[in-house]
Design an enzyme around this catalytic site. Structure first.
Site, PDB file in Angstrom:
ATOM      1  N   HIS A 168       8.392   3.682  -0.743  1.00  0.00           N
ATOM      2  CA  HIS A 168       8.738   2.447  -1.456  1.00  0.00           C
ATOM      3  C   HIS A 168       9.787   1.597  -0.730  1.00  0.00           C
ATOM      4  O   HIS A 168       9.882   0.391  -0.989  1.00  0.00           O
ATOM      5  CB  HIS A 168       9.282   2.778  -2.847  1.00  0.00           C
ATOM      6  CG  HIS A 168       8.341   3.544  -3.711  1.00  0.00           C
ATOM      7  ND1 HIS A 168       8.241   4.921  -3.673  1.00  0.00           N
ATOM      8  CD2 HIS A 168       7.440   3.142  -4.639  1.00  0.00           C
ATOM      9  CE1 HIS A 168       7.325   5.323  -4.537  1.00  0.00           C
ATOM     10  NE2 HIS A 168       6.825   4.266  -5.138  1.00  0.00           N
ATOM     11  N   CYS A 170       6.988   2.820   3.976  1.00  0.00           N
ATOM     12  CA  CYS A 170       5.638   2.403   4.369  1.00  0.00           C
ATOM     13  C   CYS A 170       5.735   1.207   5.314  1.00  0.00           C
ATOM     14  O   CYS A 170       6.504   0.277   5.055  1.00  0.00           O
ATOM     15  CB  CYS A 170       4.847   2.034   3.122  1.00  0.00           C
ATOM     16  SG  CYS A 170       3.244   1.286   3.468  1.00  0.00           S
ATOM     17  N   HIS A 175      11.315  -1.700 -10.327  1.00  0.00           N
ATOM     18  CA  HIS A 175      10.469  -0.796  -9.547  1.00  0.00           C
ATOM     19  C   HIS A 175      11.175  -0.515  -8.224  1.00  0.00           C
ATOM     20  O   HIS A 175      11.857  -1.384  -7.675  1.00  0.00           O
ATOM     21  CB  HIS A 175       9.105  -1.448  -9.305  1.00  0.00           C
ATOM     22  CG  HIS A 175       8.121  -0.560  -8.603  1.00  0.00           C
ATOM     23  ND1 HIS A 175       8.109  -0.419  -7.237  1.00  0.00           N
ATOM     24  CD2 HIS A 175       7.113   0.224  -9.069  1.00  0.00           C
ATOM     25  CE1 HIS A 175       7.137   0.415  -6.893  1.00  0.00           C
ATOM     26  NE2 HIS A 175       6.523   0.821  -7.997  1.00  0.00           N
ATOM     27  N   GLU A 190      10.226  -0.254  -5.098  1.00  0.00           N
ATOM     28  CA  GLU A 190       9.918  -1.171  -4.002  1.00  0.00           C
ATOM     29  C   GLU A 190      10.578  -2.527  -4.227  1.00  0.00           C
ATOM     30  O   GLU A 190      11.150  -3.114  -3.304  1.00  0.00           O
ATOM     31  CB  GLU A 190       8.407  -1.365  -3.860  1.00  0.00           C
ATOM     32  CG  GLU A 190       8.047  -2.331  -2.735  1.00  0.00           C
ATOM     33  CD  GLU A 190       6.576  -2.701  -2.701  1.00  0.00           C
ATOM     34  OE1 GLU A 190       6.271  -3.874  -2.373  1.00  0.00           O
ATOM     35  OE2 GLU A 190       5.723  -1.841  -3.006  1.00  0.00           O
ATOM     36  N   CYS A 242      -0.905  -5.072  -0.327  1.00  0.00           N
ATOM     37  CA  CYS A 242      -1.489  -4.039   0.530  1.00  0.00           C
ATOM     38  C   CYS A 242      -2.987  -3.930   0.270  1.00  0.00           C
ATOM     39  O   CYS A 242      -3.416  -3.651  -0.855  1.00  0.00           O
ATOM     40  CB  CYS A 242      -0.812  -2.698   0.256  1.00  0.00           C
ATOM     41  SG  CYS A 242      -1.512  -1.339   1.213  1.00  0.00           S
ATOM     42  N   SER A 265       2.613   2.644 -10.700  1.00  0.00           N
ATOM     43  CA  SER A 265       2.337   1.233 -10.954  1.00  0.00           C
ATOM     44  C   SER A 265       0.903   0.889 -10.591  1.00  0.00           C
ATOM     45  O   SER A 265       0.172   0.282 -11.375  1.00  0.00           O
ATOM     46  CB  SER A 265       3.313   0.366 -10.153  1.00  0.00           C
ATOM     47  OG  SER A 265       3.073  -1.002 -10.374  1.00  0.00           O
ATOM     48  N   SER A 315      -1.149   7.424  -5.476  1.00  0.00           N
ATOM     49  CA  SER A 315      -0.115   8.452  -5.582  1.00  0.00           C
ATOM     50  C   SER A 315      -0.672   9.760  -6.147  1.00  0.00           C
ATOM     51  O   SER A 315       0.086  10.664  -6.495  1.00  0.00           O
ATOM     52  CB  SER A 315       1.020   7.951  -6.484  1.00  0.00           C
ATOM     53  OG  SER A 315       0.514   7.530  -7.743  1.00  0.00           O
TER      54      SER A 315
END
Length: 301
Positions: A82, A104, A138, A140, A207, A236, A279
């Site tokens: 994240h 990532c 969140h 990220e 993404c 999420s 995930s």
């Protein structure tokens, strides 16, 4: 009375479901570091799936929160996919913590874009606004907001657009796992509300490894009588991807693991599809498949 003359349903696990590259990379790094010995600390759940977190914790990984950094000098801390705000790296430097950075690459590139845009606007004395379409708080999104020294405006839906000053320039970005359709809706509505002549630009940072699954899952859901979508409660993209399944097939069920499966969901099903979030570990989908087969066999006998 036993049921007779019925054929057991076909059970298919979607081969394109499960961990995305970013999660695979983070877990691979965690397992590599654990082989060097414990303790290894992970800042937050390495993935939004409690079963996978528990598997790694059984190997010696310990999940910590940001407040723990100051009490863990000279330790090894893994940063999950994240990403993290600059303040986390500063806390690690201050405490001589070795960072194993598993951010990532897609998230990292987005962080760099936002920081660059923010630094440029700050240097020019611009009154522009960085706006992030994402889920407030969140992990990220926290990392993205951190690139702007906490000044970015986070919007979760068009209902939040009133938080933006439409008389000032806007640069819009998106959390990487949001839906492209939702982002396009925000772009259209924001563009409509901006005052004439005021700059509005946006960057598509969603993404595609997540977005491209949506169409595939709709097709997958249409080919089965029942869909079992496996995802953790904190996921999420799991909620987003499940919605595509449910919109296509109302006999779709969102479950964290096999123990939540109910036999009545599978009644009269000729085919059962099992899929999951980015995930969701493959071994967990396999356990759900085994449980579904067991329940169907019990009903058949």
């Amino acid at each position: 009375m036993p049921q007779t003359g019925k054929t057991l349903p076909i059970i298919e696990i979607d081969e394109r479901s499960g961990f995305c590259f970013g999660v695979v990379n983070a877990i691979s790094k965690a397992e590599e570091e654990l082989q060097k010995g414990s303790p290894l600390y992970c800042l937050g759940d390495i993935v939004h799936n409690s079963a996978e977190v528990e598997r790694l914790e059984a190997k010696g990984m310990q999940t910590i929160c940001h407040a723990d950094l100051d009490r863990l000098p000279d330790s090894r801390v893994l940063l999950r996919a994240h990403g993290e705000p600059p303040s986390t790296y500063e806390a690690a430097r201050r405490n001589n913590i070795t960072i194993i950075d598993a951010t990532c690459p897609v998230v990292l590139k987005l962080q760099q874009r936002i920081k660059s845009a923010y630094d440029k606007a700050k240097a020019e004395g611009s009154n522009g606004q960085i706006v992030i379409y994402g889920r407030r708080m969140h992990a990220e999104v926290n990392g993205l907001v951190g690139q702007t020294e906490g000044t970015a405006v986070v919007i979760e839906s068009v209902d939040d657009l009133d938080r933006i000053d439409f008389s000032r320039p806007v640069s819009l970005y998106s959390q990487t796992t949001k839906s492209l359709e939702g982002f396009q809706h925000i772009i259209a509505e924001l563009g409509r509300r901006m005052q004439p002549g005021v700059r509005f630009d946006y960057t598509d940072t969603i993404c595609r490894s997540v977005e491209n699954r949506a169409g595939h899952l709709r097709d997958f859901a249409s080919r089965h009588d029942v869909i079992l979508f496996v995802a953790g409660a904190k996921s999420s993209n799991g909620k987003i991807l499940f919605s595509h399944c449910h919109d296509t097939n109302t006999r779709s069920w969102l479950i964290p693991g096999p123990e939540y499966l109910k036999a009545e969901w599978l009644s009269d099903a000729r085919s059962i599809g099992i899929c999951g979030a980015t995930s969701t570990p493959s071994w967990l989908m396999e356990q759900v498949a085994e449980k579904a087969a067991e329940l169907c066999a019990s009903a058949h006998n």
